[in-house]
Scaffold this active site. Structure first.
Site, PDB file in Angstrom:
ATOM      1  N   SER A   7       0.163   0.646  10.651  1.00  0.00           N
ATOM      2  CA  SER A   7       0.649  -0.033   9.578  1.00  0.00           C
ATOM      3  C   SER A   7       1.895  -1.156   9.613  1.00  0.00           C
ATOM      4  O   SER A   7       2.941  -0.754  10.179  1.00  0.00           O
ATOM      5  CB  SER A   7       1.165   1.074   8.457  1.00  0.00           C
ATOM      6  OG  SER A   7       1.735   0.381   7.382  1.00  0.00           O
ATOM      7  N   HIS A  32      -3.704  -1.644   9.399  1.00  0.00           N
ATOM      8  CA  HIS A  32      -3.341  -1.010   8.005  1.00  0.00           C
ATOM      9  C   HIS A  32      -2.566  -2.196   7.356  1.00  0.00           C
ATOM     10  O   HIS A  32      -1.137  -2.472   7.723  1.00  0.00           O
ATOM     11  CB  HIS A  32      -2.936   0.386   8.010  1.00  0.00           C
ATOM     12  CG  HIS A  32      -2.928   1.029   6.811  1.00  0.00           C
ATOM     13  ND1 HIS A  32      -3.817   1.508   6.217  1.00  0.00           N
ATOM     14  CD2 HIS A  32      -1.821   1.087   5.940  1.00  0.00           C
ATOM     15  CE1 HIS A  32      -3.664   2.138   5.003  1.00  0.00           C
ATOM     16  NE2 HIS A  32      -2.322   1.819   4.811  1.00  0.00           N
ATOM     17  N   ASP A  34      -0.436  -2.572   3.651  1.00  0.00           N
ATOM     18  CA  ASP A  34      -0.020  -2.011   2.592  1.00  0.00           C
ATOM     19  C   ASP A  34       0.536  -3.210   1.637  1.00  0.00           C
ATOM     20  O   ASP A  34       1.591  -3.812   1.983  1.00  0.00           O
ATOM     21  CB  ASP A  34       1.410  -0.975   2.651  1.00  0.00           C
ATOM     22  CG  ASP A  34       0.997   0.307   3.571  1.00  0.00           C
ATOM     23  OD1 ASP A  34      -0.081   0.936   3.060  1.00  0.00           O
ATOM     24  OD2 ASP A  34       1.459   0.753   4.596  1.00  0.00           O
ATOM     25  N   MET A  36       2.238  -3.782  -1.907  1.00  0.00           N
ATOM     26  CA  MET A  36       2.810  -3.090  -3.102  1.00  0.00           C
ATOM     27  C   MET A  36       3.674  -4.242  -4.313  1.00  0.00           C
ATOM     28  O   MET A  36       3.904  -5.243  -3.600  1.00  0.00           O
ATOM     29  CB  MET A  36       4.027  -2.487  -2.383  1.00  0.00           C
ATOM     30  CG  MET A  36       3.646  -1.406  -1.369  1.00  0.00           C
ATOM     31  SD  MET A  36       4.848  -0.423  -0.995  1.00  0.00           S
ATOM     32  CE  MET A  36       5.280  -0.684   0.944  1.00  0.00           C
ATOM     33  N   HIS A  65      -4.509  -1.477   1.805  1.00  0.00           N
ATOM     34  CA  HIS A  65      -4.331  -0.385   0.845  1.00  0.00           C
ATOM     35  C   HIS A  65      -3.356  -1.114  -0.219  1.00  0.00           C
ATOM     36  O   HIS A  65      -2.317  -1.327  -0.029  1.00  0.00           O
ATOM     37  CB  HIS A  65      -3.433   0.719   1.693  1.00  0.00           C
ATOM     38  CG  HIS A  65      -2.975   1.797   0.625  1.00  0.00           C
ATOM     39  ND1 HIS A  65      -1.977   2.537   1.320  1.00  0.00           N
ATOM     40  CD2 HIS A  65      -3.233   2.144  -0.406  1.00  0.00           C
ATOM     41  CE1 HIS A  65      -1.466   3.704   0.527  1.00  0.00           C
ATOM     42  NE2 HIS A  65      -2.468   3.283  -0.626  1.00  0.00           N
ATOM     43  N   MET A  67      -1.261  -0.788  -3.634  1.00  0.00           N
ATOM     44  CA  MET A  67      -0.600   0.049  -4.270  1.00  0.00           C
ATOM     45  C   MET A  67      -0.112  -0.711  -5.469  1.00  0.00           C
ATOM     46  O   MET A  67       1.084  -1.028  -5.445  1.00  0.00           O
ATOM     47  CB  MET A  67       0.715   0.581  -3.297  1.00  0.00           C
ATOM     48  CG  MET A  67       0.171   1.557  -2.511  1.00  0.00           C
ATOM     49  SD  MET A  67       1.582   2.406  -1.402  1.00  0.00           S
ATOM     50  CE  MET A  67       1.312   1.198   0.138  1.00  0.00           C
ATOM     51  N   MET A 136      -2.527  10.420   0.500  1.00  0.00           N
ATOM     52  CA  MET A 136      -1.347  10.020   0.780  1.00  0.00           C
ATOM     53  C   MET A 136      -0.351  11.687   1.345  1.00  0.00           C
ATOM     54  O   MET A 136      -0.615  12.276   0.577  1.00  0.00           O
ATOM     55  CB  MET A 136      -0.635   9.347  -0.408  1.00  0.00           C
ATOM     56  CG  MET A 136      -1.182   8.201  -0.714  1.00  0.00           C
ATOM     57  SD  MET A 136      -1.055   6.863   0.576  1.00  0.00           S
ATOM     58  CE  MET A 136       0.726   6.950   0.917  1.00  0.00           C
ATOM     59  N   ASP A 174      -2.102   9.012   5.579  1.00  0.00           N
ATOM     60  CA  ASP A 174      -0.951   7.855   5.528  1.00  0.00           C
ATOM     61  C   ASP A 174       0.281   8.506   4.959  1.00  0.00           C
ATOM     62  O   ASP A 174       0.497   9.064   3.830  1.00  0.00           O
ATOM     63  CB  ASP A 174      -1.514   6.547   4.448  1.00  0.00           C
ATOM     64  CG  ASP A 174      -0.458   5.590   4.421  1.00  0.00           C
ATOM     65  OD1 ASP A 174       0.422   5.801   5.438  1.00  0.00           O
ATOM     66  OD2 ASP A 174      -0.624   4.717   3.900  1.00  0.00           O
TER      67      ASP A 174
END
Length: 220
Positions: A7, A32, A34, A36, A65, A67, A136, A174
């Site tokens: 990540s 990965h 993330d 957000m 991913h 979020m 998660m 994760d």
């Protein structure tokens, strides 16, 4: 197939491209990412411009991913900037079925992420549209959290259900993955492991090779 997905949330952003290249050279199969939004989770990370800018650094799979609230709004944008897998949170989708359809129609693999308290039953009517389920193992929004032990049983139940249905679906985990917990999740049935600070904390190449070696034991 067992896959390591470092990540970049834990990478050094002064040298982000170099960090990604180091993980690539060491053999990490996925990167990965993330995303957000400050709404679904409190933190804000990065979006399409950053992903577009690092796409040229590596040909590894971009494991994105989301979020973010109502992620269906951004599927086309993330496809254009280079995402290979797009994972959305069941809790953040107004219409999960429609969102998964949009991802798959774009030619990308579709993932569904579940927060720790979200039951597996939310997947009951979308199994045939899922390529990966992301469990998660911490509450989403911040890096460096400790693994939640109760998630081990959740991973195992998910693997049992996938086998029972005869499906080919990856289980990604994760949160809180380290030298000890990686074996815990692999034993439970996960096959894709996200690792942030455990990879990017110090010796990137050494850490990637260490975790790949552990995962290789499960290929036998």
């Amino acid at each position: 197939m067992y896959v390591l997905s470092p990540s970049i949330l834990a990478a050094d952003f002064k040298t982000l491209g170099e960090n990604i290249a180091a993980a690539d050279r060491a053999g990490a199969q996925y990167i990965h990412i993330d995303v957000m939004d400050g709404s679904f989770v409190p933190s804000i990370s990065f979006g399409m411009p950053v992903i577009s800018s690092i796409r040229s650094v590596t040909e590894r799979t971009f494991d994105v991913h989301l979020m973010v609230q109502n992620p269906e709004r951004y599927v086309d944008d993330f496809v254009k900037c280079g995402a290979d897998i797009i994972t959305v949170h069941a809790e953040a989708c107004r219409h999960l079925d429609r969102t998964l359809e949009a991802i798959r129609s774009s030619g990308r693999r579709a993932g569904v992420a579940l927060c720790p308290a979200t039951p597996l039953s939310v997947l009951d009517y979308v199994w045939n549209k899922i390529d990966m389920v992301l469990i998660m193992t911490v509450n989403p929004g911040f890096g460096g959290q400790k693994y939640i032990p109760e998630m081990t049983e959740k991973i195992a139940k998910l693997r049992e259900e996938i086998v029972r249905r005869g499906l080919d679906i990856d289980i990604e985990v994760d949160g809180g993955i380290n030298d000890k917990t990686i074996r815990t999740v692999l034993d439970a049935g996960a096959n894709v492991c996200v690792a942030g600070s455990a990879v990017f904390g110090q010796d990137i190449a050494g850490n990637v090779k260490k975790y790949l070696a552990i995962m290789a034991e499960y290929e036998k």
